[in-house]
Design a protein around this motif. Structure first.
Motif, PDB file in Angstrom:
ATOM      1  N   ILE A 228      33.435  30.248  35.669  1.00 13.63           N
ATOM      2  CA  ILE A 228      34.688  30.819  36.159  1.00 13.63           C
ATOM      3  C   ILE A 228      35.536  29.789  36.879  1.00 13.63           C
ATOM      4  O   ILE A 228      36.776  29.833  36.827  1.00 13.63           O
ATOM      5  N   LYS A 229      34.905  28.802  37.527  1.00 11.44           N
ATOM      6  CA  LYS A 229      35.681  27.766  38.210  1.00 11.44           C
ATOM      7  C   LYS A 229      36.447  26.902  37.216  1.00 11.44           C
ATOM      8  O   LYS A 229      37.591  26.522  37.463  1.00 11.44           O
ATOM      9  N   TRP A 231      37.485  27.898  34.306  1.00 10.90           N
ATOM     10  CA  TRP A 231      38.591  28.735  33.822  1.00 10.90           C
ATOM     11  C   TRP A 231      39.715  28.829  34.852  1.00 10.90           C
ATOM     12  O   TRP A 231      40.900  28.797  34.481  1.00 10.90           O
ATOM     13  N   ARG A 232      39.377  28.948  36.124  1.00 10.87           N
ATOM     14  CA  ARG A 232      40.421  29.038  37.152  1.00 10.87           C
ATOM     15  C   ARG A 232      41.288  27.791  37.183  1.00 10.87           C
ATOM     16  O   ARG A 232      42.527  27.872  37.220  1.00 10.87           O
ATOM     17  N   MET A 235      43.415  27.575  33.967  1.00 14.56           N
ATOM     18  CA  MET A 235      44.525  28.534  33.975  1.00 14.56           C
ATOM     19  C   MET A 235      45.612  28.110  34.954  1.00 14.56           C
ATOM     20  O   MET A 235      46.807  28.209  34.656  1.00 14.56           O
ATOM     21  N   ALA A 236      45.216  27.625  36.128  1.00 15.75           N
ATOM     22  CA  ALA A 236      46.205  27.184  37.113  1.00 15.75           C
ATOM     23  C   ALA A 236      46.990  25.984  36.596  1.00 15.75           C
ATOM     24  O   ALA A 236      48.209  25.878  36.813  1.00 15.75           O
ATOM     25  N   ARG A 295      41.457  19.314  45.467  1.00 16.92           N
ATOM     26  CA  ARG A 295      41.852  20.734  45.455  1.00 16.92           C
ATOM     27  C   ARG A 295      43.009  21.001  46.412  1.00 16.92           C
ATOM     28  O   ARG A 295      43.935  21.743  46.074  1.00 16.92           O
ATOM     29  N   ARG A 299      46.948  22.417  45.426  1.00 21.94           N
ATOM     30  CA  ARG A 299      47.580  23.579  46.056  1.00 21.94           C
ATOM     31  C   ARG A 299      48.885  23.180  46.754  1.00 21.94           C
ATOM     32  O   ARG A 299      49.863  23.942  46.756  1.00 21.94           O
ATOM     33  N   CYS A 372      45.618  25.787  27.680  1.00 21.71           N
ATOM     34  CA  CYS A 372      46.444  26.557  28.628  1.00 21.71           C
ATOM     35  C   CYS A 372      47.805  25.909  28.822  1.00 21.71           C
ATOM     36  O   CYS A 372      48.839  26.595  28.867  1.00 21.71           O
ATOM     37  N   ILE A 410      45.353  30.435  42.506  1.00 24.19           N
ATOM     38  CA  ILE A 410      44.331  30.317  41.464  1.00 24.19           C
ATOM     39  C   ILE A 410      43.579  28.995  41.591  1.00 24.19           C
ATOM     40  O   ILE A 410      42.371  28.931  41.327  1.00 24.19           O
ATOM     41  N   LEU A 412      41.369  26.225  43.150  1.00 26.90           N
ATOM     42  CA  LEU A 412      40.248  26.374  44.068  1.00 26.90           C
ATOM     43  C   LEU A 412      40.603  25.807  45.423  1.00 26.90           C
ATOM     44  O   LEU A 412      41.294  24.801  45.542  1.00 26.90           O
TER      45      LEU A 412
END
Length: 416
Positions: A228-229, A231-232, A235-236, A295, A299, A372, A410, A412
């Protein structure tokens, strides 16, 4: 360890240290060659619209086809890279992309025999995207394999500078080439770029020495596609590309149709965005390697992009119908700042994505990330004309801010 074994190990390490810069150079050249196509061709939008007799909606579909081709093919190319090797995939992709561009130069250009249909042009660009989707994952796997932890952020960021550098070259060269010599010259030059990259890869690209090939990660049995990480982050990365794609694909139309800017100013603006993004990618890769804060950086870029694109949208909404020179200058500066901020983070993001996936699934993870990215590339090319028809240019730039705002949570959070 005996003297002979130690000497062999040191020799292999020295070979790795000296040869890795050639590998990085190949990665840069390969990505720049394809970037000149997928980021440079949209800069010719004014001439493409005129020469092929397209409206804005048709233009969006045509330009989006290039991104759709990459989006569809990136993940399969990435999985194939992990199984078949980066050298084989990169050579195959570059050579076939060059052949597709050469075919377009011969058969999909306006001439005395008539104008190709929109669907012929879209199919040609879709094919270029399908084949060119091989470049990112294969070159990224090669770079990650030859560089160590603590320097991969810089290496991958340098590799990713190829995208704005190639786009910058395209922004300067391709519009003038399209204007003076038509699109046969545009596609032909891009084909030559890809063949040159393939020649360099043929000469120098191979797997790292076995003794040094470990990328500080154990073999994985669980697919990166079940993490899932991964994918996150993928996607972001894609969502944060919406403001970037809006600028790279439609800023030329914005400046031409609304600001009545000349070709020189438009090309200089797009080149400034690409060059500025290249510089920031190198700086951010080195800075995050030193501070271990990939990370947090991602952000921060998302949040700053929100601010810049809100400012651009508000400025576009408040600007008078006929822009005075100071308004044109201010909007150009905002476009440059927003475009750079929305493009500066790619190397850091791909390094984080590859690290999460592990050494044996770098190609798969990078393929997912670029799937993506180019899915958003395609969707943005379709959405912008609809936003223009709805609320004109302020809606386009505010939609870019919304994309950056969605990407921010999204990504991390930095581990404490």
């Amino acid at each position: 360890m005996n003297t002979a074994a130690q000497a062999t190990t040191e020799g292999l390490a020295g070979r790795r240290d000296s040869h890795r810069w050639k590998i990085l150079g190949i990665g840069v050249l390969a990505n720049a060659s394809f970037s000149a196509a997928f980021a440079g061709i949209p800069v010719t939008a004014i001439f493409m619209r005129a020469d092929y007799r397209l409206d804005n909606t048709q233009l969006g579909l045509v330009l989006g086809s290039l991104g759709l081709g990459v989006a569809v093919s990136e993940l399969p190319w990435g999985v194939l890279t992990d199984r078949w090797g980066d050298r084989n995939v990169l050579l195959c992709g570059l050579i076939t992309t060059a052949l597709a561009l050469a075919a377009m130069a011969l058969f999909v250009v306006p001439g005395i025999d008539g104008i190709p249909t929109m669907w012929q042009l879209a199919l040609g660009l879709l094919t270029v995207g399908l084949l060119g989707g091989s470049v990112n994952g294969s070159s990224g796997r090669a770079v990650m394999g030859w560089f160590r932890e603590g320097e991969r952020g810089l290496a991958m960021s340098i590799r990713q500078t190829a995208v704005p550098v190639g786009g910058g070259v395209g922004a300067v060269v391709l519009p003038a080439l399209a204007s003076a010599h038509g699109f046969a010259a545009v596609y032909g030059l891009l084909a030559l770029f890809c063949l040159l990259s393939a020649a360099m890869a043929w000469l120098w690209l191979h797997e790292p020495p076995a003794v040094a090939a470990d990328m500080n990660a154990p073999a994985q049995t669980r697919s990166a596609l079940r993490d899932i990480k991964v994918w996150r982050v993928a996607m972001a990365i894609g969502i944060l590309c919406f403001p970037q794609v809006s600028v790279l694909t439609f800023a030329t139309i914005f400046l031409h149709d609304v600001g009545h800017a000349g070709l020189t100013l438009i090309s200089a603006t797009m080149a400034a965005i690409q060059i500025g993004a290249a510089v920031m990618r190198v700086w951010s890769g080195r800075w995050t390697d030193r501070h271990g804060n990939r990370r947090s950086y991602l952000r921060t870029c998302s949040a700053l992009s929100v601010v810049l694109f809100v400012g651009l949208g508000v400025l576009a909404a408040l600007a008078p119908a006929s822009w005075p020179q100071w308004v044109l200058g201010l909007i150009v500066l905002m476009l440059i700042a927003g475009g750079i901020c929305a493009s500066a983070w790619h190397g850091v993001a791909y390094t984080e994505l590859a690290t999460l996936a592990g050494a044996h699934q770098v190609g798969t993870a990078l393929g997912l990330g670029n799937t993506c990215v180019f899915l958003v590339f395609f969707l943005a090319a379709q959405a912008v004309p609809l936003l223009l028809a709805w609320q004109s240019w302020p809606a386009v730039w505010l939609a870019g801010a919304v994309g950056a705002l969605i990407a921010w949570p999204i990504f991390l959070r930095q581990a404490r």
